[in-house]
Design a protein around this motif. Structure first.
Motif, PDB file in Angstrom:
ATOM      1  N   LEU A 151      -2.501  -4.596   5.111  1.00  0.00           N
ATOM      2  CA  LEU A 151      -2.436  -3.215   4.598  1.00  0.00           C
ATOM      3  C   LEU A 151      -2.494  -3.152   3.067  1.00  0.00           C
ATOM      4  CD1 LEU A 151       0.111  -1.461   7.002  1.00  0.00           C
ATOM      5  CD2 LEU A 151      -2.363  -1.660   7.187  1.00  0.00           C
ATOM      6  N   SER A 152      -2.535  -1.911   2.560  1.00  0.00           N
ATOM      7  CA  SER A 152      -2.879  -1.669   1.152  1.00  0.00           C
ATOM      8  C   SER A 152      -1.995  -2.378   0.120  1.00  0.00           C
ATOM      9  CB  SER A 152      -2.861  -0.167   0.874  1.00  0.00           C
ATOM     10  OG  SER A 152      -1.595   0.365   1.216  1.00  0.00           O
ATOM     11  N   GLY A 153      -0.678  -2.319   0.302  1.00  0.00           N
ATOM     12  CA  GLY A 153       0.217  -2.923  -0.697  1.00  0.00           C
ATOM     13  C   GLY A 153       0.069  -4.435  -0.710  1.00  0.00           C
TER      14      GLY A 153
ATOM     15  N   SER B 116      -9.861   2.838  10.608  1.00  0.00           N
ATOM     16  CA  SER B 116     -10.085   2.972   9.170  1.00  0.00           C
ATOM     17  C   SER B 116      -8.849   3.686   8.604  1.00  0.00           C
ATOM     18  CB  SER B 116     -11.374   3.730   8.882  1.00  0.00           C
ATOM     19  OG  SER B 116     -11.612   3.716   7.484  1.00  0.00           O
ATOM     20  N   SER B 117      -8.952   4.197   7.412  1.00  0.00           N
ATOM     21  CA  SER B 117      -7.753   4.713   6.745  1.00  0.00           C
ATOM     22  C   SER B 117      -8.146   5.740   5.687  1.00  0.00           C
ATOM     23  CB  SER B 117      -7.044   3.522   6.080  1.00  0.00           C
ATOM     24  OG  SER B 117      -6.164   3.963   5.068  1.00  0.00           O
ATOM     25  N   ILE B 118      -7.163   6.561   5.304  1.00  0.00           N
ATOM     26  CA  ILE B 118      -7.369   7.482   4.178  1.00  0.00           C
ATOM     27  C   ILE B 118      -7.645   6.695   2.893  1.00  0.00           C
ATOM     28  CG2 ILE B 118      -6.005   9.402   5.074  1.00  0.00           C
ATOM     29  CD1 ILE B 118      -3.680   8.311   3.239  1.00  0.00           C
TER      30      ILE B 118
ATOM     31  N   VAL C 214      -8.276  -2.970  -2.786  1.00  0.00           N
ATOM     32  CA  VAL C 214      -8.917  -3.985  -1.925  1.00  0.00           C
ATOM     33  C   VAL C 214      -8.987  -3.477  -0.480  1.00  0.00           C
ATOM     34  CG1 VAL C 214      -8.669  -6.312  -0.994  1.00  0.00           C
ATOM     35  CG2 VAL C 214      -8.043  -5.845  -3.359  1.00  0.00           C
ATOM     36  N   TYR C 215      -7.874  -2.921  -0.037  1.00  0.00           N
ATOM     37  CA  TYR C 215      -7.790  -2.407   1.334  1.00  0.00           C
ATOM     38  C   TYR C 215      -8.817  -1.284   1.545  1.00  0.00           C
ATOM     39  CZ  TYR C 215      -5.375  -0.103   5.303  1.00  0.00           C
ATOM     40  OH  TYR C 215      -5.032   0.476   6.498  1.00  0.00           O
ATOM     41  N   GLY C 216      -8.885  -0.354   0.597  1.00  0.00           N
ATOM     42  CA  GLY C 216      -9.818   0.769   0.701  1.00  0.00           C
ATOM     43  C   GLY C 216     -11.263   0.302   0.698  1.00  0.00           C
TER      44      GLY C 216
ATOM     45  N   GLY D 285       3.839  -3.741   4.497  1.00  0.00           N
ATOM     46  CA  GLY D 285       2.876  -3.931   3.414  1.00  0.00           C
ATOM     47  C   GLY D 285       1.997  -2.741   3.086  1.00  0.00           C
ATOM     48  N   GLY D 286       2.341  -1.551   3.614  1.00  0.00           N
ATOM     49  CA  GLY D 286       1.526  -0.373   3.321  1.00  0.00           C
ATOM     50  C   GLY D 286       2.126   0.481   2.212  1.00  0.00           C
ATOM     51  N   THR D 287       1.336   1.447   1.743  1.00  0.00           N
ATOM     52  CA  THR D 287       1.792   2.353   0.681  1.00  0.00           C
ATOM     53  C   THR D 287       2.560   3.532   1.271  1.00  0.00           C
ATOM     54  OG1 THR D 287      -0.091   1.689  -0.636  1.00  0.00           O
ATOM     55  CG2 THR D 287       0.923   3.779  -1.242  1.00  0.00           C
ATOM     56  N   THR D 288       2.257   3.859   2.532  1.00  0.00           N
ATOM     57  CA  THR D 288       2.940   4.978   3.168  1.00  0.00           C
ATOM     58  C   THR D 288       4.226   4.527   3.882  1.00  0.00           C
ATOM     59  OG1 THR D 288       1.533   4.664   5.115  1.00  0.00           O
ATOM     60  CG2 THR D 288       0.802   6.304   3.510  1.00  0.00           C
ATOM     61  N   ASP D 289       4.558   3.246   3.781  1.00  0.00           N
ATOM     62  CA  ASP D 289       5.734   2.701   4.512  1.00  0.00           C
ATOM     63  C   ASP D 289       7.058   3.372   4.113  1.00  0.00           C
ATOM     64  OD1 ASP D 289       3.782   0.958   5.287  1.00  0.00           O
ATOM     65  OD2 ASP D 289       4.884  -0.870   4.810  1.00  0.00           O
TER      66      ASP D 289
HETATM   67  C1  AKB Z   1      -1.185   1.861   4.157  1.00  0.00           C
HETATM   68  O1  AKB Z   1      -0.330   2.508   3.550  1.00  0.00           O
HETATM   69  O2  AKB Z   1      -1.756   0.876   3.695  1.00  0.00           O
HETATM   70  C2  AKB Z   1      -1.596   2.337   5.539  1.00  0.00           C
HETATM   71  C3  AKB Z   1      -2.748   3.255   5.503  1.00  0.00           C
HETATM   72  C4  AKB Z   1      -2.623   4.626   4.983  1.00  0.00           C
HETATM   73  O3  AKB Z   1      -3.809   2.901   5.938  1.00  0.00           O
HETATM   74  N1  AKB Z   1      -0.489   2.950   6.175  1.00  0.00           N
END
Ligand code: AKB
Length: 316
Positions: free
Chosen positions: A78-80, A116-118, A141-143, A181-185
């Protein structure tokens, strides 16, 4: 008869998706796999096997041997976490996807779901009510890996007939398995800390609005997309999926209605920059029109269930 493989069955989405799929398709027709052990419910409720999606030959053999017809590939960094190990994260995210696309092409497992993801959107994207088709210049990187993955999915659909389906998940909120490991966690951590300590230090600033969704809504809609007739789907990259948008301050105010002494403080870290590059809200009208996306959880309903269920879990 559908025979389904879920890759990443020990993760936040997988651990709930497997149970729901087993209710619909029967325990023995839903195969759970991961590189980590799953919950007891998944392990004992139907087939489970340790399987590394990065091992292509093993994956292909698994699909053929078990006569798999559909795959949900949920494996991802995930993103973080991806910002800490950029090249490794890129390798893992892309190889996991490419292996399932190639294996789908070479086997009968032609129907493939990949999240996929926002995060596919970036700082130059319109931030509010982000349209399905718009500027996409992700700077994480995630995006970048999610946007590249969407393009590959659509390519395999057009070129090789792989029935690729995807949604751009917002932050997912659940009480069964914690994200990692995500930003929305923060929107999950906050419930654990509210119950355990009565306070929470947020790694995002108070006014950072992000799209979120309660897991029940996410699972129901994911399965709904997979059950929709192929000719109804106009998007073969990935569908916008909105849910609810709120800030840490708004979520804290909602928690306070149940725990009046709850306090929140703010100490933004490196994840703030990631969140700032993402949309605050999403337009998901195309998904609604094509396959009937619908959600029932608003911030009030979600907060109530999260507090009740997290408390039960912590007591147990
Ligand atoms: C994240 O925060 O990396 C994920 C996501 C929005 O894809 N939860």
């Amino acid at each position: 008869m559908e025979r389904i493989l879920v890759i990443g069955s020990s993760g936040q989405i997988g651990s709930e998706l497997v149970l729901e799929l087993r209710k619909i398709y029967g325990n023995n027709n839903v195969f759970a796999t991961d590189i980590k052990n799953p919950t007891d419910e998944i392990k004992h409720g139907g087939p489970f096997q340790i399987l590394d999606v990065l091992d292509y030959q093993n994956l292909l053999h698994f699909l053929v041997r078990n006569k798999i017809t559909q795959v949900y590939n949920l494996a991802a960094v995930l993103s973080g976490n991806a910002e800490k190990i950029p090249l490794q994260a890129w390798d893992i995210n892309m190889k996991a996807l490419m292996n399932t696309l190639m294996a789908a092409r070479q086997s009968d497992a032609k129907k493939l779901f990949w999240p996929s993801s926002i995060a596919v959107f970036g700082p130059t994207t319109p931030r509010h009510n982000t349209p399905q088709l718009t500027v996409m210049e992700p700077n994480t990187v995630y995006g970048i890996s999610k946007l590249a993955g969407e393009r590959w999915g659509e390519y395999f659909f057009n070129r090789y007939g792989v029935d690729f389906r995807s949604v751009r998940y917002p932050g997912l909120i659940s009480y069964k398995t914690e994200p990692g490991g995500g930003t929305t966690d923060y929107a999950v951590e906050i419930f654990y800390e509210a119950i355990k300590k009565g306070s929470y230090e947020s790694f995002l600033s108070e006014d950072t609005a992000l799209p979120m969704m309660f897991m029940d809504d996410a699972i129901k809609n994911t399965i709904k997309l997979m059950q929709t007739d192929a000719d109804k789907l106009s998007i073969r990259s990935s569908y916008n999926m909105a849910g609810i948008s709120f800030t840490p301050e708004e979520l804290a105010a909602e928690i306070k209605k149940h725990i009046p002494e709850f306090t929140i403080s703010y100490k933004p870290d490196f994840r703030q920059a990631i969140a700032d590059s993402w949309p605050a809200s999403i337009d998901d009208s195309v998904a609604k029109k094509d396959w009937g996306l619908e959600t029932i959880y608003d911030i009030q309903k979600m907060t109530k269930v999260m507090l009740e269920e997290t408390e039960k879990k912590l007591k147990a």
